[in-house]
Scaffold this active site. Structure first.
Site, mmCIF file in Angstrom:
data_model
loop_
_atom_site.group_PDB
_atom_site.id
_atom_site.type_symbol
_atom_site.label_atom_id
_atom_site.label_comp_id
_atom_site.label_asym_id
_atom_site.label_seq_id
_atom_site.Cartn_x
_atom_site.Cartn_y
_atom_site.Cartn_z
ATOM 1 N N HIS A 124 -11.840 12.109 0.681
ATOM 2 C CA HIS A 124 -11.912 10.725 1.125
ATOM 3 C C HIS A 124 -11.895 10.552 2.635
ATOM 4 O O HIS A 124 -12.562 9.669 3.167
ATOM 5 C CB HIS A 124 -10.704 9.994 0.521
ATOM 6 N N GLN A 148 -8.137 14.612 3.481
ATOM 7 C CA GLN A 148 -7.447 13.731 2.533
ATOM 8 C C GLN A 148 -8.208 13.627 1.210
ATOM 9 O O GLN A 148 -9.387 13.277 1.185
ATOM 10 C CB GLN A 148 -7.288 12.327 3.115
ATOM 11 N N PHE A 155 0.859 -1.189 0.000
ATOM 12 C CA PHE A 155 0.000 0.000 0.000
ATOM 13 C C PHE A 155 0.886 1.226 0.000
ATOM 14 O O PHE A 155 2.040 1.161 0.472
ATOM 15 C CB PHE A 155 -0.888 -0.005 1.260
HETATM 16 C C1 LIG Z 1 -14.763 3.818 -0.295
HETATM 17 C C2 LIG Z 1 -13.829 3.789 0.867
HETATM 18 C C3 LIG Z 1 -12.909 2.772 1.008
HETATM 19 C C4 LIG Z 1 -12.049 2.729 2.103
HETATM 20 N N1 LIG Z 1 -11.138 1.721 2.213
HETATM 21 C C5 LIG Z 1 -10.307 1.685 3.272
HETATM 22 C C6 LIG Z 1 -9.351 0.640 3.407
HETATM 23 O O1 LIG Z 1 -9.244 -0.249 2.573
HETATM 24 N N2 LIG Z 1 -8.540 0.648 4.481
HETATM 25 C C7 LIG Z 1 -8.614 1.623 5.453
HETATM 26 O O2 LIG Z 1 -7.856 1.568 6.418
HETATM 27 N N3 LIG Z 1 -9.543 2.610 5.360
HETATM 28 C C8 LIG Z 1 -10.386 2.665 4.310
HETATM 29 N N4 LIG Z 1 -11.302 3.673 4.212
HETATM 30 C C9 LIG Z 1 -11.522 4.568 5.358
HETATM 31 C C10 LIG Z 1 -12.375 3.833 6.405
HETATM 32 O O3 LIG Z 1 -13.325 3.037 5.770
HETATM 33 C C11 LIG Z 1 -13.100 4.761 7.352
HETATM 34 O O4 LIG Z 1 -12.228 5.746 7.832
HETATM 35 C C12 LIG Z 1 -13.674 3.992 8.546
HETATM 36 O O5 LIG Z 1 -14.430 2.902 8.103
HETATM 37 C C13 LIG Z 1 -14.497 4.886 9.440
HETATM 38 O O6 LIG Z 1 -15.130 4.087 10.415
HETATM 39 P P1 LIG Z 1 -15.890 4.738 11.626
HETATM 40 O O7 LIG Z 1 -16.377 3.633 12.482
HETATM 41 O O8 LIG Z 1 -15.060 5.780 12.257
HETATM 42 O O9 LIG Z 1 -17.132 5.512 10.960
HETATM 43 P P2 LIG Z 1 -18.300 5.015 9.983
HETATM 44 O O10 LIG Z 1 -18.099 3.668 9.459
HETATM 45 O O11 LIG Z 1 -18.507 6.134 9.037
HETATM 46 O O12 LIG Z 1 -19.543 4.937 10.958
HETATM 47 C C14 LIG Z 1 -20.160 6.092 11.471
HETATM 48 C C15 LIG Z 1 -21.381 5.674 12.252
HETATM 49 O O13 LIG Z 1 -21.911 6.795 12.934
HETATM 50 C C16 LIG Z 1 -23.310 6.820 12.785
HETATM 51 N N5 LIG Z 1 -23.764 8.213 12.911
HETATM 52 C C17 LIG Z 1 -23.232 9.305 12.322
HETATM 53 N N6 LIG Z 1 -23.920 10.400 12.709
HETATM 54 C C18 LIG Z 1 -24.899 9.986 13.549
HETATM 55 C C19 LIG Z 1 -25.932 10.638 14.262
HETATM 56 N N7 LIG Z 1 -26.158 11.968 14.199
HETATM 57 N N8 LIG Z 1 -26.763 9.886 15.032
HETATM 58 C C20 LIG Z 1 -26.597 8.544 15.102
HETATM 59 N N9 LIG Z 1 -25.634 7.875 14.441
HETATM 60 C C21 LIG Z 1 -24.794 8.596 13.688
HETATM 61 C C22 LIG Z 1 -23.562 6.219 11.406
HETATM 62 O O14 LIG Z 1 -24.875 5.714 11.314
HETATM 63 C C23 LIG Z 1 -22.514 5.105 11.395
HETATM 64 O O15 LIG Z 1 -23.032 3.956 12.044
HETATM 65 C C24 LIG Z 1 -12.139 3.730 3.092
HETATM 66 C C25 LIG Z 1 -13.048 4.772 2.957
HETATM 67 C C26 LIG Z 1 -13.862 4.816 1.831
HETATM 68 C C27 LIG Z 1 -14.753 5.996 1.655
#
Ligand SMILES: Cc1cc2nc3c(=O)[nH]c(=O)nc-3n(C[C@H](O)[C@H](O)[C@H](O)COP(=O)(O)OP(=O)(O)OC[C@H]3O[C@@H](n4cnc5c(N)ncnc54)[C@H](O)[C@@H]3O)c2cc1C
Length: 583
Positions: A348, A234, A117
């Site tokens: 992103h 980013q 990566f």
């Molecule tokens: C297309 C794509 C591919 C990616 N691939 C990779 C990868 O291969 N490797 C890597 O390391 N990273 C990758 N990333 C980055 C990574 O996926 C994210 O940074 C990570 O999944 C974020 O997880 P999280 O749990 O912080 O938030 P999220 O998965 O965004 O979850 C947020 C949660 O908060 C909840 N929420 C938000 N606001 C509210 C509210 N007001 N009330 C109630 N609930 C709320 C939502 O419902 C959701 O359940 C990728 C990102 C994208 C866009």
């Protein structure tokens, strides 16, 4: 009022891992998880390419090299203590995920496969084809359900409760409403973890899902707490043109070429990237693509370049990056087995967020923990990514700090009683807010205002920035916000899944986050990582090797700063002292 010992806001990788960790380690505690979408539909499910760990299955890797790559990738702004936790815990959390049932792709010898990566010295991204987030999130949520965690799916958190308590001002819970019924509830807890993900929807082209509206950041800023390093946005180099959805870095990890209109692999023409080529970090690769386009070497002089995988052959494309092929076919009508994919940078990831210490406790502007308040995942800034995140380090952050948050919160609440809270004023206030929003009968539609805001952010705070553009951008945001406040039209009055109402509230988050991003960008007068100032083109360690804090005071965004932790210099001074970044 609904009580839980621990309340988790967000059902993505960070929130689910944290909730599961509480359920696994403290079965006597009640844990509630609130999510505005079904947890399995959280944005994390879309993560594709991999999760980094020095498992040594392919190369002779080690955690210190992973730490070095991460800190160099961050342009030396990441906190060393947090990076040490991240990289040292990585192998253990991957094994742990496997034990929870995650089906990782395998190498010939049966070990977990690892791929290269950008910015990583060794092949260290573990993966499940190019559907890694999907594979992990499903197992986390299934295990959480198995252990009896309570999930409030499709509930929208609209306010944080932060008021006087026995230990000064404390976070005591949240106010949320059910999207299905519009019922409003106060949720009270001994500790609240914010895990609400990123804010890609602040910009007009993004790889993020519709729910990535930065709500947790806005809720935190609304109670006067700072957000950290918000200027570091980013841009992923390979968003599919024109839609902006992601073509995973795994595609370059498998050997794809970036080609300009002259047919050149142009990464070789930039001294900073001539060795690592397409596997240079994202900030550098995105800037190079933007320069190619600005200098007229985009394909046919247009706004994109090519990502070419044809030389990998059909078999490898179908087995290693099937989803990327599917996306090209479905969204651009291009079969990458036969033709190159059109790509350009897309917003992103958020390097900045709610500042925390390594135990996921949220920090105030005096760097002291806020009672009862924790954060993890993309919404947090612990900070392991500094000014630029390396691919595959975000899923890792979610899992490492999600797990750790659950463990630390479990310990924390065992000494804490349920805070005293009178719910009625909060219920009355929330009801009034929703009614006011539903009564908006101006002339400006949500979609138009949102588009204007997104266009302003993209035009004034994109890959390249300068003082005047940022100042003009801030002024434009204030004008558009004025329309939001005084001329919004909310048509739908229904009480069942009123998506327009939710979007109107989300728009408030987009404004708050956008304003803090712009103000933070204005205050950092140097170029570092993803923050490129055309009027201050060099990195300036003497004045800016520090984190930015942005917060609201009397309705205005103010900024201050806090130092970067440099503790890994005690282990290896030569390696961890900031140097010029070259790949
Ligand atoms: C297309 C794509 C591919 C990616 N691939 C990779 C990868 O291969 N490797 C890597 O390391 N990273 C990758 N990333 C980055 C990574 O996926 C994210 O940074 C990570 O999944 C974020 O997880 P999280 O749990 O912080 O938030 P999220 O998965 O965004 O979850 C947020 C949660 O908060 C909840 N929420 C938000 N606001 C509210 C509210 N007001 N009330 C109630 N609930 C709320 C939502 O419902 C959701 O359940 C990728 C990102 C994208 C866009």
């Amino acid at each position: 009022m609904i009580d839980h010992d621990v309340l988790i806001i967000g059902g993505g990788l960070a929130g689910s891992r944290a909730a599961l960790s509480v359920a696994q380690n403290y079965p006597n505690l009640s844990v509630g998880l609130i999510s505005k979408v079904h947890p399995i539909r959280s944005h994390s499910v879309a993560a594709q390419g991999g999760i980094a760990a020095s498992l040594k299955n392919v190369d002779n890797d080690d955690w210190l090299t992973h730490a070095f790559d991460t800190i160099k990738g961050s342009d030396y702004l990441a906190d060393h203590d947090a990076v040490q936790v991240l990289t040292q815990s990585a192998p253990e959390v991957i094994i742990d995920l496997e034990h929870l049932g995650v089906l990782f792709s395998r190498a010939e010898d049966g070990k977990i496969a690892q791929r290269p990566f950008g910015g990583h010295t060794y092949s260290r991204a573990c993966y499940a084809a190019d559907k890694t987030g999907h594979a992990i999130l499903h197992e986390l949520v299934m295990n959480l359900m198995r252990l009896g965690g309570t999930i409030y799916q499709e509930w929208y958190v609209m306010d944080l409760i932060y008021e006087d308590g026995t230990n000064g001002t404390e976070v005591k819970g949240v106010v949320a409403y059910s999207l299905e019924t519009s019922r409003i509830e106060v949720f009270r807890a001994k500790a609240v973890l914010m895990a609400t993900g990123g804010y890609g929807r602040v910009f007009n082209t993004t790889s993020n899902d519709l729910a990535s509206t930065g709500d947790g950041l806005c809720l935190t800023a609304n109670i006067g707490l700072p957000l950290q390093d918000m200027e570091f946005v980013q841009f992923h180099p390979t968003g599919l043109y024109p839609v902006g959805v992601l073509i995973s870095e795994a595609v370059r990890g498998e050997g794809a070429y970036l080609i300009n209109d002259l047919g050149d692999r142009f990464m070789a023409n930039y001294p900073i990237s001539k060795n690592r080529m397409e596997l240079s970090p994202r900030d550098i690769t995105s800037r190079n693509i933007a320069c190619e386009i600005m200098e007229g070497r985009g394909i046919n002089g247009g706004n994109y370049v090519y990502l070419d995988v044809r030389h990998l052959g059909k078999e490898k494309i179908l087995s290693r990056i099937p989803f990327a092929r599917e996306e090209g076919l479905r969204l651009a009508g291009v079969d990458c087995i036969e033709h190159p994919l059109p790509v350009r940078p897309t917003v992103h990831y958020s390097m900045g967020g709610i500042p925390t210490n390594i135990n996921c406790q949220v920090l105030g502007s005096d760097s002291q923990p806020i009672t009862g308040f924790f954060a993890a995942g993309e919404t947090a800034c612990v900070s392991v990514h500094g000014a630029n995140r390396l691919g595959a380090n975000s899923l890792l952050e979610c899992v490492v700090f999600g797990k750790r948050a659950g463990e630390k919160i479990g310990e924390y609440v065992s000494d804490r009683s349920m805070p005293k809270l009178v719910s009625r004023p909060y219920l009355i206030d929330a009801e009034a807010k929703l009614k006011r929003m539903l009564a908006k009968q101006g002339t400006s539609r949500i979609a138009d205002i949102r588009q204007q805001l997104q266009d302003t952010m993209t035009e004034h705070c994109g890959i390249f920035r300068d003082d005047q553009r940022l100042k003009d951008g801030l002024q434009k945001i204030q004008t558009i916000r004025d329309r939001y406040d005084h001329d919004l039209l909310v048509d739908d009055r229904s009480t069942v899944f009123n998506m327009e109402l939710m979007q109107a509230i989300e728009l408030r988050s987009l404004f708050t986050v956008g304003e803090i991003i712009m103000s933070s960008a204005l205050s950092r007068k140097e170029s570092r990582g993803a923050h490129s100032r055309e009027d201050y083109t060099s990195r300036d360690d003497a004045n800016y090797l520090k984190h930015t804090l942005g917060y609201f005071e009397n309705g205005q965004v103010k900024t201050s700063d806090r130092p970067v932790d440099m503790s890994l210099q005690n282990i290896d001074r030569d390696r961890f002292t900031p140097q010029e970044r070259k790949y």
